[in-house]
Write a protein that holds these residues in place. Structure first.
Motif, short mmCIF file in Angstrom:
data_model
loop_
_atom_site.label_atom_id
_atom_site.label_comp_id
_atom_site.label_asym_id
_atom_site.label_seq_id
_atom_site.Cartn_x
_atom_site.Cartn_y
_atom_site.Cartn_z
N LEU A 176 0.79 -1.22 0.00
CA LEU A 176 0.00 0.00 0.00
C LEU A 176 0.83 1.28 0.00
O LEU A 176 0.60 2.17 -0.82
N ASP A 177 1.81 1.39 0.90
CA ASP A 177 2.55 2.66 0.98
C ASP A 177 3.32 2.96 -0.30
O ASP A 177 3.38 4.11 -0.75
N ALA A 183 1.34 6.72 -6.99
CA ALA A 183 0.14 7.34 -7.54
C ALA A 183 0.15 8.86 -7.40
O ALA A 183 -0.30 9.58 -8.30
N PHE A 184 0.67 9.36 -6.26
CA PHE A 184 0.63 10.79 -6.01
C PHE A 184 1.99 11.47 -6.12
O PHE A 184 2.16 12.61 -5.70
N GLY A 185 2.95 10.74 -6.69
CA GLY A 185 4.26 11.31 -6.99
C GLY A 185 5.00 11.83 -5.78
O GLY A 185 5.57 12.93 -5.79
N THR A 186 5.01 11.04 -4.72
CA THR A 186 5.67 11.47 -3.49
C THR A 186 6.41 10.28 -2.87
O THR A 186 6.51 9.21 -3.48
N SER A 187 6.92 10.46 -1.66
CA SER A 187 7.69 9.40 -1.00
C SER A 187 6.79 8.53 -0.12
O SER A 187 5.71 8.96 0.30
N ARG A 188 7.28 7.33 0.17
CA ARG A 188 6.53 6.44 1.06
C ARG A 188 6.37 7.06 2.44
O ARG A 188 5.30 6.98 3.06
N SER A 190 6.16 10.12 3.34
CA SER A 190 5.18 11.22 3.39
C SER A 190 3.75 10.71 3.38
O SER A 190 2.82 11.44 3.75
N MET A 191 3.54 9.46 2.95
CA MET A 191 2.19 8.90 2.92
C MET A 191 1.83 8.16 4.20
O MET A 191 0.66 7.85 4.44
N LEU A 192 2.81 7.88 5.04
CA LEU A 192 2.54 7.15 6.28
C LEU A 192 1.53 7.86 7.19
O LEU A 192 0.64 7.20 7.75
N PRO A 193 1.61 9.19 7.35
CA PRO A 193 0.61 9.86 8.19
C PRO A 193 -0.81 9.68 7.68
O PRO A 193 -1.76 9.63 8.48
N PHE A 194 -0.98 9.59 6.36
CA PHE A 194 -2.31 9.37 5.81
C PHE A 194 -2.82 7.98 6.17
O PHE A 194 -3.99 7.81 6.53
N ILE A 195 -1.94 6.98 6.07
CA ILE A 195 -2.34 5.60 6.38
C ILE A 195 -2.62 5.46 7.87
O ILE A 195 -3.69 4.97 8.28
N GLU A 196 -1.67 5.90 8.69
CA GLU A 196 -1.82 5.76 10.14
C GLU A 196 -2.91 6.66 10.70
O GLU A 196 -3.48 6.37 11.76
N GLY A 197 -3.24 7.73 9.98
CA GLY A 197 -4.29 8.65 10.42
C GLY A 197 -5.68 8.25 9.98
O GLY A 197 -6.64 9.00 10.18
#
Length: 250
Positions: A176-177, A183-188, A190-197
């Protein structure tokens, strides 16, 4: 928590009403969190099934229909679609999803009465509760500095569907990460707060594990970022990376 308890109570009441009266009952539009809560309720043995629909197959905000087991007619959701467009395109502002939603909510309409808003080149299609349709046509006349008009799309076959663009790239692992970072052209990281949140949903279910393994065809929604479909892993590179194909909703 109290809000969640009241929501579950309301969904249970709609289910019981459908069963005891032998009729269809409908919720308002549910967001992804509410859909997850609805799916967690034990309604399988109540004599009622739950079906979700938001105007098109992959809609994010959907109504729930509570259908008695003996009911044999097609569900007729109280759902309409409006196309809102500038009166004079030459002098119109470049309006965004936020502009359209803000103008609608400023009329005093509850968010639960509004479904998805699909952006088109110079207009927007708004899914709404049928009870709101005439009111919106009458009242939505200006967004920012742009005069607009709203018209009802009368045929379901003319309802819009979201546009998608194909993306491809390589990831270390199809988890997932990694996939949402691509998909959003960023780093893994930086996406962790979205997943954990609790802001990431797969097929409408909240997923909080960054290592969640995606399957072909999964629909992933990330609040504040957007939505895409996981296509497939096409091959593995010589450097042991996975080449994947995604379809991002515009």
């Amino acid at each position: 928590m109290e809000k969640d308890v009241l929501f579950k109570k309301r969904m249970t009441e709609l289910s019981k009403k459908a069963y005891y009266r032998g009729i269809l009952t409908f919720s308002d539009f549910l967001d992804l969190n509410e859909q997850t809560m609805l799916q967690s309720l034990s309604l399988k043995d109540t004599g009622v099934s739950v079906k979700l629909w938001g105007g098109y197959e992959t809609a994010e905000r959907q109504m729930a229909a509570f259908v008695p087991d003996a009911f044999c007619c097609e569900e007729d959701y109280p759902l309409s679609c409006l196309r809102i467009q500038p009166l004079n395109r030459k002098f119109s502002d470049k309006l965004t999803h936020r502009d359209y939603l803000g103008a609608i909510l400023n009329l005093g309409i509850d968010r639960s009465k509004i479904g998805d808003i699909l952006m088109e080149a110079e207009s927007a299609c708004v899914f709404c509760h049928t009870s709101m349709c005439d009111f919106l046509i009458e009242e939505i006349c200006r967004i920012r500095h742009t005069s607009v008009k709203a018209e009802r799309i009368t045929e379901i076959t003319d309802f819009p569907v979201p546009r998608r663009e194909e993306l491809s790239g390589t990831v270390a692992s199809p988890r997932l990460d990694s996939i949402i970072a691509l998909a959003f052209g960023t780093s893994r990281s930086s996406m962790l707060p979205f997943i954990e949140g609790g802001k990431v949903f797969v097929n409408g279910r909240n997923v909080v594990s960054n290592g969640y393994a995606l399957k072909d065809g999964d629909i992933i929604s990330v609040r504040g970022k957007g939505k895409f479909q996981f296509g497939t892993v096409t091959n593995k590179t010589k450097k042991d990376r996975y080449h994947v194909v995604l379809y991002k909703y515009c």
